[in-house]
Design a protein around this motif. Structure first.
Motif, PDB file in Angstrom:
ATOM      1  N   LEU A 197       0.852  -1.190   0.000  1.00 56.83           N
ATOM      2  CA  LEU A 197       0.000   0.000   0.000  1.00 56.83           C
ATOM      3  C   LEU A 197       0.887   1.239   0.000  1.00 56.83           C
ATOM      4  CD1 LEU A 197      -3.018  -0.627   2.430  1.00 56.83           C
ATOM      5  CD2 LEU A 197      -3.124   0.010   0.025  1.00 56.83           C
ATOM      6  N   PHE A 198       0.751   2.043  -1.044  1.00 55.04           N
ATOM      7  CA  PHE A 198       1.533   3.278  -1.157  1.00 55.04           C
ATOM      8  C   PHE A 198       0.567   4.461  -1.114  1.00 55.04           C
ATOM      9  CE2 PHE A 198       4.048  -0.029  -3.091  1.00 55.04           C
ATOM     10  CZ  PHE A 198       5.356   0.261  -2.727  1.00 55.04           C
ATOM     11  N   PHE A 199       0.643   5.254  -0.046  1.00 58.86           N
ATOM     12  CA  PHE A 199      -0.192   6.447   0.079  1.00 58.86           C
ATOM     13  C   PHE A 199       0.607   7.673  -0.385  1.00 58.86           C
ATOM     14  CE2 PHE A 199      -1.853   3.514   3.323  1.00 58.86           C
ATOM     15  CZ  PHE A 199      -3.140   3.362   2.809  1.00 58.86           C
ATOM     16  N   ASN A 200      -0.127   8.773  -0.634  1.00 55.12           N
ATOM     17  CA  ASN A 200       0.494   9.968  -1.204  1.00 55.12           C
ATOM     18  C   ASN A 200       1.278   9.589  -2.454  1.00 55.12           C
ATOM     19  OD1 ASN A 200       1.177  12.651  -1.526  1.00 55.12           O
ATOM     20  ND2 ASN A 200       2.888  12.583  -0.067  1.00 55.12           N
ATOM     21  N   ALA A 201       0.647   8.732  -3.270  1.00 56.00           N
ATOM     22  CA  ALA A 201       1.274   8.248  -4.499  1.00 56.00           C
ATOM     23  C   ALA A 201       0.297   8.489  -5.645  1.00 56.00           C
ATOM     24  CB  ALA A 201       1.613   6.764  -4.380  1.00 56.00           C
ATOM     25  N   VAL A 202       0.531   9.545  -6.397  1.00 48.78           N
ATOM     26  CA  VAL A 202      -0.374   9.969  -7.466  1.00 48.78           C
ATOM     27  C   VAL A 202       0.127   9.398  -8.793  1.00 48.78           C
ATOM     28  CG1 VAL A 202      -1.455  11.939  -8.612  1.00 48.78           C
ATOM     29  CG2 VAL A 202      -0.783  12.108  -6.194  1.00 48.78           C
ATOM     30  N   ALA A 203      -0.660   8.524  -9.396  1.00 50.75           N
ATOM     31  CA  ALA A 203      -0.302   7.999 -10.712  1.00 50.75           C
ATOM     32  C   ALA A 203      -0.499   9.107 -11.746  1.00 50.75           C
ATOM     33  CB  ALA A 203      -1.169   6.798 -11.059  1.00 50.75           C
ATOM     34  N   GLU A 204       0.549   9.402 -12.510  1.00 51.26           N
ATOM     35  CA  GLU A 204       0.423  10.465 -13.507  1.00 51.26           C
ATOM     36  C   GLU A 204       0.563   9.953 -14.938  1.00 51.26           C
ATOM     37  OE1 GLU A 204       3.302  13.447 -12.782  1.00 51.26           O
ATOM     38  OE2 GLU A 204       5.038  12.098 -12.878  1.00 51.26           O
ATOM     39  N   GLY A 240     -14.739  10.914 -12.668  1.00 47.92           N
ATOM     40  CA  GLY A 240     -14.298  12.305 -12.667  1.00 47.92           C
ATOM     41  C   GLY A 240     -12.805  12.451 -12.850  1.00 47.92           C
ATOM     42  N   VAL A 241     -12.032  11.516 -12.293  1.00 50.21           N
ATOM     43  CA  VAL A 241     -10.573  11.551 -12.429  1.00 50.21           C
ATOM     44  C   VAL A 241     -10.164  11.077 -13.814  1.00 50.21           C
ATOM     45  CG1 VAL A 241      -8.411  10.606 -11.544  1.00 50.21           C
ATOM     46  CG2 VAL A 241     -10.212  11.292  -9.960  1.00 50.21           C
ATOM     47  N   LEU A 242     -10.794  10.013 -14.297  1.00 49.88           N
ATOM     48  CA  LEU A 242     -10.451   9.496 -15.626  1.00 49.88           C
ATOM     49  C   LEU A 242     -10.780  10.501 -16.731  1.00 49.88           C
ATOM     50  CD1 LEU A 242     -11.644   5.797 -15.257  1.00 49.88           C
ATOM     51  CD2 LEU A 242      -9.282   6.623 -15.322  1.00 49.88           C
ATOM     52  N   LYS A 243     -11.771  11.350 -16.496  1.00 49.07           N
ATOM     53  CA  LYS A 243     -12.135  12.363 -17.484  1.00 49.07           C
ATOM     54  C   LYS A 243     -11.196  13.575 -17.435  1.00 49.07           C
ATOM     55  CE  LYS A 243     -16.544  13.458 -17.964  1.00 49.07           C
ATOM     56  NZ  LYS A 243     -17.018  13.108 -19.315  1.00 49.07           N
ATOM     57  N   ALA A 244     -10.469  13.742 -16.326  1.00 49.29           N
ATOM     58  CA  ALA A 244      -9.590  14.909 -16.179  1.00 49.29           C
ATOM     59  C   ALA A 244      -8.433  14.815 -17.164  1.00 49.29           C
ATOM     60  CB  ALA A 244      -9.070  14.997 -14.752  1.00 49.29           C
ATOM     61  N   ALA A 245      -7.997  15.965 -17.647  1.00 50.47           N
ATOM     62  CA  ALA A 245      -6.898  16.027 -18.615  1.00 50.47           C
ATOM     63  C   ALA A 245      -5.659  16.636 -17.961  1.00 50.47           C
ATOM     64  CB  ALA A 245      -7.304  16.869 -19.821  1.00 50.47           C
ATOM     65  N   PRO A 246      -4.483  16.037 -18.168  1.00 47.27           N
ATOM     66  CA  PRO A 246      -3.252  16.648 -17.650  1.00 47.27           C
ATOM     67  C   PRO A 246      -3.128  18.078 -18.171  1.00 47.27           C
ATOM     68  CG  PRO A 246      -2.838  14.441 -18.522  1.00 47.27           C
ATOM     69  CD  PRO A 246      -4.233  14.819 -18.926  1.00 47.27           C
ATOM     70  N   PRO A 247      -2.639  19.020 -17.372  1.00 45.87           N
ATOM     71  CA  PRO A 247      -1.985  18.833 -16.076  1.00 45.87           C
ATOM     72  C   PRO A 247      -2.916  19.013 -14.873  1.00 45.87           C
ATOM     73  CG  PRO A 247      -1.602  21.054 -16.830  1.00 45.87           C
ATOM     74  CD  PRO A 247      -2.486  20.403 -17.870  1.00 45.87           C
ATOM     75  N   GLU A 248      -4.221  18.784 -14.998  1.00 45.62           N
ATOM     76  CA  GLU A 248      -5.116  18.916 -13.861  1.00 45.62           C
ATOM     77  C   GLU A 248      -4.691  17.953 -12.754  1.00 45.62           C
ATOM     78  OE1 GLU A 248      -9.332  18.892 -14.671  1.00 45.62           O
ATOM     79  OE2 GLU A 248      -8.966  19.355 -16.774  1.00 45.62           O
ATOM     80  N   PRO A 249      -4.852  18.352 -11.476  1.00 47.44           N
ATOM     81  CA  PRO A 249      -4.452  17.479 -10.363  1.00 47.44           C
ATOM     82  C   PRO A 249      -5.173  16.130 -10.434  1.00 47.44           C
ATOM     83  CG  PRO A 249      -4.919  19.697  -9.580  1.00 47.44           C
ATOM     84  CD  PRO A 249      -5.360  19.660 -11.016  1.00 47.44           C
ATOM     85  N   GLY A 250      -4.411  15.057 -10.306  1.00 50.03           N
ATOM     86  CA  GLY A 250      -4.986  13.724 -10.310  1.00 50.03           C
ATOM     87  C   GLY A 250      -5.157  13.100 -11.671  1.00 50.03           C
ATOM     88  N   ALA A 251      -5.018  13.886 -12.742  1.00 52.61           N
ATOM     89  CA  ALA A 251      -5.227  13.351 -14.091  1.00 52.61           C
ATOM     90  C   ALA A 251      -4.148  12.327 -14.435  1.00 52.61           C
ATOM     91  CB  ALA A 251      -5.226  14.478 -15.111  1.00 52.61           C
TER      92      ALA A 251
END
Length: 434
Positions: A197-204, A240-251
Motif C-alpha cells: 500500500l503506497f499512500f500519497n502516491a499519485v499515478a500520472e 471524474g478523475v479518468l475524465k480529467a486532462a493533464p496537467p489537472e491534479p490527479g489526471a
C-alpha cells in the motif's frame, strides 16, 4: 522508489482494496497506489472530537442486504444498525408525514425502452402524479442519483431502482462503528505485506503494452516516486478523475491512449454531491413531539433538500445532502454561505429563526466532493443513451489493463459501496483468469 510486481492497482477505494486483497491472497505481488494519505476513497469517516461519533463525509448508508458488503462487515466485527426510515416532508409551509410521497418510485422502476431523459418520463406521468409527487420525483432523482433530470437516463435509473428492490429495498442501515471499519479487514491484510500500500502516491502516467505496464507516480507535492512495473494493472479511479486532462491534479495519461475508453468517458458524467454536517447543543428535533418520530426530513425545492439524523446512533448531528444541479450551484459558494443556506432550510423545516439555530450550533462541516481532486464529484451519472458506455469502460484492454469501480457495475449497483466491491472482485477474477 522503483518497484516491480505482478499487478499494480490504481486507487485504494473499496474496489481497489477488494481487487488487491483478492489478488494478494491468490499469491500475486501487488502494489496499490493511492493519491490520498488514507485508504477508502469515497468512504471517508471522521470522528466527532467530543464523543467519538463516526461521521461519514462520503458513503454513509448500506442499502438493502448486499451480501458482499455484509459479509465484509461480519469479517470486520462491525455491527450494522437499521436507520430510522420514517420521512417528514415540508410542503406549502407545513411539515407532515411524507412516506406516501414516494409512490412515484414504482413508475421510475418500470421505465421501458426507448431510453430517454428522466424529464421526459416525468412529463409522461404528469397526468398520473399530483403536483407534490412530481416535485418529489424530480428532487429524488437529482438528490439520490446526483443527476440532472434533463439528461439522466430513465433506463439506467430504472435498472438501479430494480436492483435496489431485489437487494431488499432502499431502506438504509449504517455501520455503527463507522463505514471505514467495514473496509478494515482489506486494509489490514494488505498492510501486513511490505511495500504493498503506497499512500500519497499519485499515478500520472500509465505506459502499457501487451507485455506489461509502467506507472510513473509522484507525491501530491510533486516529488517523483519512480516507476512501478507490473505485468498487469487494475484501474479503479473514479469517472471524474479518468475524465480529467493533464496537467489537472490527479489526471492520468495513458500511453498509448485508449480511444474506446475516452469515447465512453465522454458520454458519462460525474454527479455533483455536497454534504453538510451540523452538531447542535442538543437534539432539538427529538425534543419536539411533531418532529420526534422522523429520521429524514425533506424540503423539495430548497438548496439542501434532504436532511437526516444519525439514528440508530444517539447523536446531536443533522446531516444535509444536496445532489445534482443544487450541489453544483452550492459548490460555487463560500462555505459560510453554504452554512447560511443550510440553517435557512432547517429554519423552514423546524419553524425556527436562523439566529436561534446559530445559537444552538456547536460545530459545522461542509464536504464538497467536487473540490476533491482525486474524486471530482459523488458518483457516476449515466445520461440517456449512454448505458452501453459503462460496458465499454468495464472491458479489459489486451489482457493488460483491467477496470473496476462503481461506474463499471453493469447490473444496477453503480453509485454504491457494494457495487464498487463487486467490481473489484470481478476485475481480480479477470486478472487471475489470464
Amino acid at each position: 522508489m522503483d518497484c516491480s510486481c505482478d499487478v499494480v492497482v490504481l486507487g485504494a477505494g473499496a474496489s481497489g482494496l477488494a481487487a488487491a486483497d483478492r489478488l494478494a491472497r491468490a499469491g500475486l505481488r501487488v502494489a496499490v497506489l493511492e493519491a490520498r494519505e488514507r485508504p477508502g476513497g469515497r468512504v471517508d469517516t471522521v470522528r466527532d472530537a467530543v464523543d467519538g461519533t463516526p461521521l461519514e463525509l462520503g458513503a454513509e448508508f448500506i442499502h438493502g442486504k448486499p451480501s458482499v458488503l455484509l459479509k465484509l462487515a461480519r469479517r470486520a466485527g462491525v455491527k450494522v444498525g437499521t436507520c430510522n426510515d420514517k420521512h417528514a416532508l415540508l410542503w406549502r409551509g407545513k411539515l407532515a408525514e411524507g412516506d406516501t410521497s414516494f409512490d412515484f418510485l414504482e413508475d421510475l422502476a418500470a421505465a421501458e425502452p426507448p431510453d430517454r431523459p428522466v424529464s421526459q418520463l416525468l412529463a409522461e406521468h404528469a397526468g398520473d402524479w399530483s403536483e407534490l409527487e412530481a416535485r418529489m420525483a424530480r428532487s429524488y432523482v437529482e438528490g439520490f442519483y446526483a443527476a440532472t433530470v434533463e439528461t439522466a437516463s430513465s433506463l439506467a435509473i430504472a435498472r438501479m431502482e430494480r436492483a435496489a428492490e431485489q437487494l431488499g429495498g432502499i431502506a438504509p442501515s449504517r455501520s455503527l462503528q463507522g463505514y471505514d471499519r467495514v473496509l478494515e479487514p482489506l486494509v489490514r491484510g494488505l498492510m501486513r505485506r511490505p511495500e504493498t500500500l503506497f499512500f500519497n502516491a499519485v499515478a500520472e502516467q500509465v505506459r502499457w503494452s501487451p507485455k506489461g505496464v509502467e506507472v510513473r507516480a509522484r507525491t501530491r507535492e510533486g516529488v517523483p516516486l519512480g516507476t512501478f512495473r507490473a505485468r498487469r494493472a487494475v484501474v479503479t479511479l473514479p469517472v471524474g478523475v479518468l475524465k480529467a486532462a493533464p496537467p489537472e491534479p490527479g489526471a492520468v495519461r495513458f500511453v498509448p491512449h485508449l480511444p474506446d475508453k475516452e469515447r465512453a468517458l465522454a458520454r458519462l458524467e460525474m454527479g455533483p454531491l455536497m454534504k453538510v454536517l451540523l452538531r447542535f447543543r442538543s437534539p432539538f428535533w427529538k425534543e419536539r413531539e411533531d418532529t420526534r418520530p422522523y429520521g429524514f426530513f425533506h424540503a423539495p425545492g430548497q438548496p439542501l433538500p434532504t436532511w437526516w439524523t444519525l439514528e440508530p446512533l444517539r447523536s446531536r448531528y443533522l446531516v444535509g445532502w444536496s445532489g445534482g444541479p443544487d450541489a453544483e450551484a452550492l459548490s460555487r459558494l463560500r462555505e459560510e454561505e453554504v452554512l447560511r443556506q443550510s440553517l435557512e432550510v432547517l429554519g423552514r423545516l423546524f419553524k425556527l429563526p436562523r439566529r436561534a439555530l446559530h445559537e444552538r450550533l456547536e460545530s459545522w462541516r461542509v464536504q464538497d466532493w467536487q473540490r476533491e481532486p482525486f474524486t471530482r464529484g459523488g458518483y457516476c451519472v449515466i445520461p440517456a443513451g449512454a448505458v452501453d458506455a459503462m460496458e465499454v469502460l468495464a472491458r479489459p484492454v489486451q489482457d493488460t489493463l483491467f477496470f473496476a469501480g462503481e461506474a463499471t457495475h453493469l447490473e444496477g449497483e453503480e453509485g454504491t459501496v457494494h457495487g464498487a466491491l463487486a467490481t473489484g472482485l470481478r476485475a481480480a477474477r479477470e486478472v487471475l483468469g489470464r
